[in-house]
Design a protein around this motif. Structure first.
Motif, PDB file in Angstrom:
ATOM      1  N   PRO A 366       0.828  -1.204   0.000  1.00 35.86           N
ATOM      2  CA  PRO A 366       0.000   0.000   0.000  1.00 35.86           C
ATOM      3  C   PRO A 366       0.869   1.263   0.000  1.00 35.86           C
ATOM      4  CG  PRO A 366      -0.744  -1.558   1.665  1.00 35.86           C
ATOM      5  CD  PRO A 366       0.549  -2.089   1.130  1.00 35.86           C
ATOM      6  N   GLY A 367       0.458   2.233  -0.781  1.00 40.36           N
ATOM      7  CA  GLY A 367       1.232   3.478  -0.844  1.00 40.36           C
ATOM      8  C   GLY A 367       2.217   3.509  -1.995  1.00 40.36           C
ATOM      9  N   LEU A 368       2.408   2.356  -2.662  1.00 42.39           N
ATOM     10  CA  LEU A 368       3.283   2.285  -3.841  1.00 42.39           C
ATOM     11  C   LEU A 368       2.407   2.287  -5.099  1.00 42.39           C
ATOM     12  CD1 LEU A 368       6.115   1.659  -5.203  1.00 42.39           C
ATOM     13  CD2 LEU A 368       5.435  -0.754  -5.054  1.00 42.39           C
ATOM     14  N   TYR A 369       2.723   3.183  -6.015  1.00 37.92           N
ATOM     15  CA  TYR A 369       1.982   3.298  -7.279  1.00 37.92           C
ATOM     16  C   TYR A 369       2.978   3.070  -8.420  1.00 37.92           C
ATOM     17  CZ  TYR A 369      -1.423   5.486  -4.193  1.00 37.92           C
ATOM     18  OH  TYR A 369      -2.297   5.719  -3.166  1.00 37.92           O
ATOM     19  N   ALA A 370       2.469   2.750  -9.606  1.00 42.94           N
ATOM     20  CA  ALA A 370       3.379   2.565 -10.759  1.00 42.94           C
ATOM     21  C   ALA A 370       2.714   3.074 -12.023  1.00 42.94           C
ATOM     22  CB  ALA A 370       3.748   1.093 -10.911  1.00 42.94           C
ATOM     23  N   CYS A 371       3.539   3.418 -12.999  1.00 39.86           N
ATOM     24  CA  CYS A 371       3.004   3.898 -14.277  1.00 39.86           C
ATOM     25  C   CYS A 371       4.051   3.713 -15.373  1.00 39.86           C
ATOM     26  CB  CYS A 371       2.591   5.375 -14.172  1.00 39.86           C
ATOM     27  SG  CYS A 371       3.878   6.471 -13.572  1.00 39.86           S
ATOM     28  N   GLY A 372       3.599   3.871 -16.617  1.00 38.55           N
ATOM     29  CA  GLY A 372       4.516   3.891 -17.763  1.00 38.55           C
ATOM     30  C   GLY A 372       4.978   2.528 -18.234  1.00 38.55           C
ATOM     31  N   GLU A 373       6.095   2.581 -18.952  1.00 39.90           N
ATOM     32  CA  GLU A 373       6.617   1.403 -19.642  1.00 39.90           C
ATOM     33  C   GLU A 373       7.052   0.285 -18.694  1.00 39.90           C
ATOM     34  OE1 GLU A 373       9.139   2.657 -22.967  1.00 39.90           O
ATOM     35  OE2 GLU A 373      10.261   0.801 -22.682  1.00 39.90           O
ATOM     36  N   LEU A 374       7.316   0.629 -17.441  1.00 37.66           N
ATOM     37  CA  LEU A 374       7.666  -0.367 -16.425  1.00 37.66           C
ATOM     38  C   LEU A 374       6.619  -1.477 -16.344  1.00 37.66           C
ATOM     39  CD1 LEU A 374       9.234  -1.107 -13.712  1.00 37.66           C
ATOM     40  CD2 LEU A 374       7.614   0.415 -12.583  1.00 37.66           C
ATOM     41  N   LEU A 375       5.366  -1.112 -16.601  1.00 37.25           N
ATOM     42  CA  LEU A 375       4.267  -2.056 -16.465  1.00 37.25           C
ATOM     43  C   LEU A 375       4.109  -2.901 -17.729  1.00 37.25           C
ATOM     44  CD1 LEU A 375       1.851   0.462 -14.735  1.00 37.25           C
ATOM     45  CD2 LEU A 375       2.886  -1.556 -13.664  1.00 37.25           C
ATOM     46  N   ASP A 376       3.382  -3.995 -17.597  1.00 35.63           N
ATOM     47  CA  ASP A 376       3.240  -4.948 -18.699  1.00 35.63           C
ATOM     48  C   ASP A 376       2.220  -4.450 -19.722  1.00 35.63           C
ATOM     49  OD1 ASP A 376       3.250  -7.190 -20.290  1.00 35.63           O
ATOM     50  OD2 ASP A 376       1.933  -8.342 -18.972  1.00 35.63           O
ATOM     51  N   CYS A 377       2.591  -3.395 -20.423  1.00 30.44           N
ATOM     52  CA  CYS A 377       1.744  -2.867 -21.508  1.00 30.44           C
ATOM     53  C   CYS A 377       2.657  -2.175 -22.503  1.00 30.44           C
ATOM     54  CB  CYS A 377       0.741  -1.863 -20.940  1.00 30.44           C
ATOM     55  SG  CYS A 377      -0.170  -0.984 -22.226  1.00 30.44           S
ATOM     56  N   ASP A 378       2.573  -2.575 -23.757  1.00 31.10           N
ATOM     57  CA  ASP A 378       3.307  -1.840 -24.789  1.00 31.10           C
ATOM     58  C   ASP A 378       2.399  -1.664 -25.990  1.00 31.10           C
ATOM     59  OD1 ASP A 378       4.091  -4.851 -24.812  1.00 31.10           O
ATOM     60  OD2 ASP A 378       4.418  -4.216 -26.879  1.00 31.10           O
ATOM     61  N   GLY A 379       2.595  -0.559 -26.658  1.00 26.42           N
ATOM     62  CA  GLY A 379       1.716  -0.236 -27.791  1.00 26.42           C
ATOM     63  C   GLY A 379       2.449  -0.315 -29.110  1.00 26.42           C
ATOM     64  N   ASP A 380       1.668  -0.219 -30.181  1.00 26.63           N
ATOM     65  CA  ASP A 380       2.232  -0.164 -31.530  1.00 26.63           C
ATOM     66  C   ASP A 380       2.959   1.167 -31.729  1.00 26.63           C
ATOM     67  OD1 ASP A 380       1.164  -2.567 -32.101  1.00 26.63           O
ATOM     68  OD2 ASP A 380      -0.385  -1.830 -33.468  1.00 26.63           O
ATOM     69  N   CYS A 381       3.694   1.236 -32.826  1.00 31.41           N
ATOM     70  CA  CYS A 381       4.254   2.518 -33.264  1.00 31.41           C
ATOM     71  C   CYS A 381       3.091   3.438 -33.620  1.00 31.41           C
ATOM     72  CB  CYS A 381       5.021   2.295 -34.570  1.00 31.41           C
ATOM     73  SG  CYS A 381       6.762   2.370 -34.411  1.00 31.41           S
ATOM     74  N   GLY A 382       3.248   4.733 -33.394  1.00 30.57           N
ATOM     75  CA  GLY A 382       2.189   5.651 -33.821  1.00 30.57           C
ATOM     76  C   GLY A 382       1.659   6.527 -32.710  1.00 30.57           C
ATOM     77  N   GLY A 383       2.386   6.623 -31.600  1.00 31.13           N
ATOM     78  CA  GLY A 383       1.940   7.488 -30.500  1.00 31.13           C
ATOM     79  C   GLY A 383       1.257   6.720 -29.381  1.00 31.13           C
ATOM     80  N   TYR A 384       1.137   5.398 -29.534  1.00 28.79           N
ATOM     81  CA  TYR A 384       0.415   4.597 -28.547  1.00 28.79           C
ATOM     82  C   TYR A 384       1.178   4.466 -27.228  1.00 28.79           C
ATOM     83  CZ  TYR A 384      -2.627   3.432 -32.418  1.00 28.79           C
ATOM     84  OH  TYR A 384      -3.503   3.521 -33.474  1.00 28.79           O
ATOM     85  N   ASN A 385       2.517   4.466 -27.305  1.00 26.68           N
ATOM     86  CA  ASN A 385       3.275   4.273 -26.062  1.00 26.68           C
ATOM     87  C   ASN A 385       3.295   5.535 -25.199  1.00 26.68           C
ATOM     88  OD1 ASN A 385       4.225   1.460 -26.074  1.00 26.68           O
ATOM     89  ND2 ASN A 385       4.955   2.080 -28.093  1.00 26.68           N
ATOM     90  N   LEU A 386       3.428   6.686 -25.847  1.00 30.47           N
ATOM     91  CA  LEU A 386       3.346   7.918 -25.045  1.00 30.47           C
ATOM     92  C   LEU A 386       1.933   8.084 -24.490  1.00 30.47           C
ATOM     93  CD1 LEU A 386       5.661  10.423 -26.942  1.00 30.47           C
ATOM     94  CD2 LEU A 386       5.970   9.485 -24.644  1.00 30.47           C
ATOM     95  N   ARG A 387       0.932   7.705 -25.276  1.00 35.30           N
ATOM     96  CA  ARG A 387      -0.450   7.781 -24.772  1.00 35.30           C
ATOM     97  C   ARG A 387      -0.568   6.956 -23.474  1.00 35.30           C
ATOM     98  NH1 ARG A 387      -6.114   6.642 -25.362  1.00 35.30           N
ATOM     99  NH2 ARG A 387      -6.569   6.471 -23.150  1.00 35.30           N
TER     100      ARG A 387
END
Ligand SMILES: Cc1cc2nc3c(=O)[nH]c(=O)nc-3n(C[C@H](O)[C@H](O)[C@H](O)COP(=O)(O)OP(=O)(O)OC[C@H]3O[C@@H](n4cnc5c(N)ncnc54)[C@H](O)[C@@H]3O)c2cc1C
Length: 405
Positions: A366-387
């Motif tokens: 509790p109290g630990l949050y996460a975001c971004g590429e560290l997490l198990d989600c990646d997008g296609d080329c085309g602006g999806y990863n910054l989104r």
């Protein structure tokens, strides 16, 4: 010992979005950044133009993102909210082909400047050259040890990013540190990068670019087909169309890339075209038979597979032309692996999202949050990863701030 309410580890796109959103809710925020400046990867995005998001990223969530359990996060901070956030720091957008959104300035450096100026105006302290080595929960707060000091914080947002492009700060620190806290992660793989191929033909095609279709094939099954520019390098197939295939290759693998040099023709209509050309171009050496249709070096590589280059085109047999049509529609390049991490734009895999709730707070710590590429989600080329970086950063920042109430 230094103290703060919220510590953000990593000053990339997601960390900056998280820090700004937390500070706007009145919280004291400190960013710890390993490199000597924040946002180095952001500066390199979109070849310096920053493909900042994509208008299709709400509609094509399951098609354009890879991983598990990411959809609720993208829906909780939809594109409209991302656009409002970017506008709120002064970034206006313009749209290009395929829904790609860019800053009107077309400068990644301007995007970073505006984000940095917003952190300054909100009183967020940024400490650079501060690589975090450990995060230890101590009752109602965390002790964060970094190169140069120790920070005590009530909440922590892990925005370490992924392992892609180590020359821009990509590393595995986030996975190591979160695993020590009990989190599970899949082994990170490089994605959105060239795929290495064993074909000897590649050497003669180095530097050539053609518009065509490419397919990733595994056990005879097409896993993904893309249209676009294909670039031949000495030992790999590259270009955005291949990058898109690489995100599937990273998760599922594949045997070969099939190149369709003439996607606008069926194999039958291509044979008919070649037959008509044979009648019209009788005296032309076979080496030049396809030169009016496709890059000359590609043309010769294809012809060489069915005939000597010096044979007069009029002497090409039906069997040779049928074979030429079928190779042109399904030119196979065996894949030996992805190119190296330096060429990867994103990491496939990462810390599993099912160990975080819908507000991106850890279910384990509790109290630990996460975001971004560290997490198990990646997008296609085309602006999806910054989104993904903006959406997850906005949610993590707000949740951490609200968690303090
Ligand atoms: C060349 C290139 C071009 C790209 N172009 C695009 C594009 O046009 N559009 C798009 O959508 N995506 C693009 N991407 C992908 C996109 O840049 C990333 O997905 C996005 O930046 C990820 O944001 P992040 O905040 O999660 O990670 P990052 O931006 O990588 O930020 C993480 C930060 O954490 C820091 N850090 C790491 N470990 C520690 C530690 N132990 N202690 C303290 N700090 C640490 C790092 O130094 C880094 O600054 C591109 C990527 C590359 C490499």
């Amino acid at each position: 010992m230094k103290r703060t309410e919220i510590a953000v580890i990593g000053g990339g796109a997601s960390g900056l979005a998280a820090a700004i959103n937390a500070a706007r809710l009145g919280r004291k925020v400190v960013i710890l950044e390993a490199q000597n400046r924040v946002g180095r990867k952001l500066l390199a995005t979109g070849n310096g133009r920053c493909n900042i998001a994509n208008t299709l990223s709400d509609k094509k969530i399951n098609e354009c993102y890879h991983g598990k359990n990411f959809a609720p996060i993208l829906m909780a901070a939809p594109l409209s909210e991302v656009i409002d956030f970017l506008k709120s720091v002064g970034i206006s957008l313009r749209q290009e082909a395929d829904g790609r959104l860019y800053p009107r300035s077309e400068q990644a450096s301007a995007v970073l400047d505006l984000l940095r100026l917003e952190t300054e105006s909100l009183g967020i302290e940024t400490i650079c050259d501060a690589r975090v080595n450990s995060i230890e929960p101590h009752g109602d707060h965390f002790k964060i040890t970094y190169d140069g000091g120790v920070l005590e914080s009530q909440k922590v947002i892990a925005a370490f990013g992924g392992a892609a492009s180590p020359q821009l700060g990509g590393c595995e620190d986030g996975y190591t540190i979160l695993k020590k806290l009990g989190h599970k992660a899949s082994s990170p793989k490089p994605s959105l990068l060239p795929l290495l191929c064993s074909s000897k033909i590649l050497r003669s095609l180095k530097g050539v670019r053609i518009h065509c279709d490419v397919s990733l094939v595994k056990s005879g099954k097409v896993l993904r087909r893309e249209s676009g520019e294909l670039q031949f390098t000495e030992n790999a197939l590259s270009g955005i169309a291949v990058f898109q295939l690489s995100s599937v290759y990273a998760r599922i693998g594949g045997d070969y890339i099939s190149v369709d040099v003439f996607p606008e023709y069926s194999t039958g209509s291509l044979f008919k075209l070649f037959s008509d050309m044979r009648s019209a171009l009788k005296k032309l050496p076979a080496g030049d038979f396809l030169s009016g249709l496709v890059n000359k070096r590609v043309a010769q590589s294809l012809i060489k597979q069915v005939s000597p280059l010096e044979l007069p085109s009029g002497k090409l047999s039906d069997i040779q032309l049928k074979k030429l049509a079928s190779i042109s529609k399904d030119w196979q390049f065996d894949i030996t692996g992805p190119a190296d991490w330096k060429q990867a734009q994103v990491t496939s895999g990462g810390v599993f999202l099912d160990q975080f709730d819908s507000r991106l707070e850890s279910r384990l710590v509790p109290g630990l949050y996460a975001c971004g590429e560290l997490l198990d989600c990646d997008g296609d080329c085309g602006g999806y990863n910054l989104r993904w970086a903006w959406s997850s950063g906005i949610i993590a920042g707000r949740s951490a701030a609200e968690g303090l109430k």
